[in-house]
Scaffold this motif. Structure first.
Motif, PDB file in Angstrom:
ATOM      1  N   MET A 161       0.827  -1.205   0.000  1.00  0.00           N
ATOM      2  CA  MET A 161       0.000   0.000   0.000  1.00  0.00           C
ATOM      3  C   MET A 161       0.870   1.267   0.000  1.00  0.00           C
ATOM      4  SD  MET A 161      -3.154   1.263   0.381  1.00  0.00           S
ATOM      5  CE  MET A 161      -4.087   2.504   1.158  1.00  0.00           C
ATOM      6  N   THR A 162       1.883   1.294   0.836  1.00  0.00           N
ATOM      7  CA  THR A 162       2.739   2.479   0.932  1.00  0.00           C
ATOM      8  C   THR A 162       3.462   2.728  -0.386  1.00  0.00           C
ATOM      9  OG1 THR A 162       3.018   2.165   3.302  1.00  0.00           O
ATOM     10  CG2 THR A 162       4.622   3.559   2.210  1.00  0.00           C
ATOM     11  N   GLU A 163       3.937   1.669  -1.036  1.00  0.00           N
ATOM     12  CA  GLU A 163       4.636   1.838  -2.312  1.00  0.00           C
ATOM     13  C   GLU A 163       3.700   2.430  -3.370  1.00  0.00           C
ATOM     14  OE1 GLU A 163       4.696  -1.094  -0.587  1.00  0.00           O
ATOM     15  OE2 GLU A 163       6.717  -0.901   0.218  1.00  0.00           O
ATOM     16  N   THR A 164       2.449   1.996  -3.352  1.00  0.00           N
ATOM     17  CA  THR A 164       1.462   2.552  -4.286  1.00  0.00           C
ATOM     18  C   THR A 164       1.244   4.032  -4.019  1.00  0.00           C
ATOM     19  OG1 THR A 164       0.374   0.409  -4.459  1.00  0.00           O
ATOM     20  CG2 THR A 164      -0.905   2.343  -5.129  1.00  0.00           C
ATOM     21  N   LEU A 165       1.154   4.402  -2.748  1.00  0.00           N
ATOM     22  CA  LEU A 165       1.002   5.821  -2.398  1.00  0.00           C
ATOM     23  C   LEU A 165       2.228   6.621  -2.829  1.00  0.00           C
ATOM     24  CD1 LEU A 165      -0.667   5.594   1.125  1.00  0.00           C
ATOM     25  CD2 LEU A 165      -1.749   6.185  -1.050  1.00  0.00           C
ATOM     26  N   HIS A 166       3.411   6.032  -2.679  1.00  0.00           N
ATOM     27  CA  HIS A 166       4.633   6.712  -3.131  1.00  0.00           C
ATOM     28  C   HIS A 166       4.564   7.006  -4.627  1.00  0.00           C
ATOM     29  CE1 HIS A 166       7.302   5.100   0.378  1.00  0.00           C
ATOM     30  NE2 HIS A 166       6.473   6.049   0.765  1.00  0.00           N
ATOM     31  N   VAL A 167       4.167   6.013  -5.399  1.00  0.00           N
ATOM     32  CA  VAL A 167       4.055   6.198  -6.847  1.00  0.00           C
ATOM     33  C   VAL A 167       3.022   7.279  -7.155  1.00  0.00           C
ATOM     34  CG1 VAL A 167       3.319   5.112  -9.005  1.00  0.00           C
ATOM     35  CG2 VAL A 167       4.840   3.883  -7.439  1.00  0.00           C
ATOM     36  N   LEU A 168       1.899   7.245  -6.466  1.00  0.00           N
ATOM     37  CA  LEU A 168       0.836   8.219  -6.735  1.00  0.00           C
ATOM     38  C   LEU A 168       1.247   9.645  -6.382  1.00  0.00           C
ATOM     39  CD1 LEU A 168      -2.310   6.192  -5.620  1.00  0.00           C
ATOM     40  CD2 LEU A 168      -1.589   6.762  -7.962  1.00  0.00           C
ATOM     41  N   VAL A 169       1.968   9.845  -5.259  1.00  0.00           N
ATOM     42  CA  VAL A 169       2.378  11.217  -4.921  1.00  0.00           C
ATOM     43  C   VAL A 169       3.461  11.709  -5.879  1.00  0.00           C
ATOM     44  CG1 VAL A 169       1.658  11.123  -2.500  1.00  0.00           C
ATOM     45  CG2 VAL A 169       4.031  10.604  -3.094  1.00  0.00           C
ATOM     46  N   LEU A 170       4.316  10.794  -6.346  1.00  0.00           N
ATOM     47  CA  LEU A 170       5.307  11.207  -7.343  1.00  0.00           C
ATOM     48  C   LEU A 170       4.633  11.543  -8.669  1.00  0.00           C
ATOM     49  CD1 LEU A 170       8.260   8.739  -6.704  1.00  0.00           C
ATOM     50  CD2 LEU A 170       8.157  11.187  -6.175  1.00  0.00           C
ATOM     51  N   LEU A 171       3.686  10.723  -9.072  1.00  0.00           N
ATOM     52  CA  LEU A 171       2.957  10.980 -10.307  1.00  0.00           C
ATOM     53  C   LEU A 171       2.177  12.299 -10.213  1.00  0.00           C
ATOM     54  CD1 LEU A 171       2.134   9.920 -13.100  1.00  0.00           C
ATOM     55  CD2 LEU A 171       0.258   8.717 -11.984  1.00  0.00           C
ATOM     56  N   GLY A 172       1.465  12.493  -9.112  1.00  0.00           N
ATOM     57  CA  GLY A 172       0.667  13.716  -8.950  1.00  0.00           C
ATOM     58  C   GLY A 172       1.519  14.965  -8.852  1.00  0.00           C
ATOM     59  N   SER A 173       2.500  14.961  -7.956  1.00  0.00           N
ATOM     60  CA  SER A 173       3.313  16.171  -7.786  1.00  0.00           C
ATOM     61  C   SER A 173       4.195  16.419  -9.014  1.00  0.00           C
ATOM     62  CB  SER A 173       4.148  16.101  -6.503  1.00  0.00           C
ATOM     63  OG  SER A 173       5.037  15.014  -6.512  1.00  0.00           O
ATOM     64  N   GLY A 174       4.630  15.345  -9.674  1.00  0.00           N
ATOM     65  CA  GLY A 174       5.405  15.517 -10.909  1.00  0.00           C
ATOM     66  C   GLY A 174       4.568  16.102 -12.026  1.00  0.00           C
ATOM     67  N   THR A 175       3.324  15.660 -12.121  1.00  0.00           N
ATOM     68  CA  THR A 175       2.415  16.209 -13.141  1.00  0.00           C
ATOM     69  C   THR A 175       2.171  17.691 -12.893  1.00  0.00           C
ATOM     70  OG1 THR A 175       1.355  14.066 -13.483  1.00  0.00           O
ATOM     71  CG2 THR A 175       0.100  16.028 -14.135  1.00  0.00           C
ATOM     72  N   VAL A 176       1.868  18.052 -11.652  1.00  0.00           N
ATOM     73  CA  VAL A 176       1.606  19.462 -11.319  1.00  0.00           C
ATOM     74  C   VAL A 176       2.838  20.310 -11.621  1.00  0.00           C
ATOM     75  CG1 VAL A 176       1.082  21.071  -9.441  1.00  0.00           C
ATOM     76  CG2 VAL A 176      -0.153  18.890  -9.604  1.00  0.00           C
TER      77      VAL A 176
END
Length: 150
Positions: free
Chosen positions: A1-16
């Motif tokens: 679960m934590t690894e998935t959240l890591h990917v999602l915050v990188l994807l989201g903040s990288g996109t922004v």
């Protein structure tokens, strides 16, 4: 679960960060070079698809960062993730209370009837945009360090 959240915050903040950086690097100078009537037309066309996509990405990533900050036990990554969340919240606040009101004013302007005393919003919009771009880049950097360096 934590690894998935890591990917999602990188994807989201990288996109922004990427979107705001691209706008600062290319779109803002192009709009600044246009005469007022063309600027109003172009600004209106360019702004059509940002809502609700960007606010959802910014606020969604902020919430994921907050969730991760509470779940992370190590103090250095937790602090970095919290910094990222605060910066993304700053992006949202600047967007909502500074850039969006300017956008609405521009969109209400008739490009065929720009008054002689028209207050050109581009310099102010640019300053607020550069602030939120810097905040987004700090958020992406903090998230990247938090999930990869620790």
């Amino acid at each position: 679960m934590t690894e998935t959240l890591h990917v999602l915050v990188l994807l989201g903040s990288g996109t922004v960060a990427g979107v705001l950086f691209a706008v600062a690097l290319s779109t803002v100078p192009a709009l600044a070079a246009m005469p007022p009537d063309r600027y109003v037309q172009a600004h209106t066309l360019l702004g059509r698809n940002w809502d609700p996509t960007m606010p959802l990405i910014v606020l969604g990533t902020t919430l994921l960062d907050l969730w991760l900050a509470f779940r992370t036990t190590a103090s250095a990554p937790r602090a970095l993730i919290a910094v990222a969340a605060v910066c993304l919240l700053g992006v949202s606040v600047v967007s909502h209370f500074r850039n969006v009101p300017i956008n609405r004013r521009v969109h209400r302007t008739d490009p065929a009837d720009i008054p002689a005393d028209w207050a050109d919003p581009r310099p102010v919009w640019r300053r607020w945009h550069l602030l939120r771009t810097a905040l987004a880049l700090v958020a992406f950097t903090a998230n990247s360090l938090a999930v990869t360096a620790f």
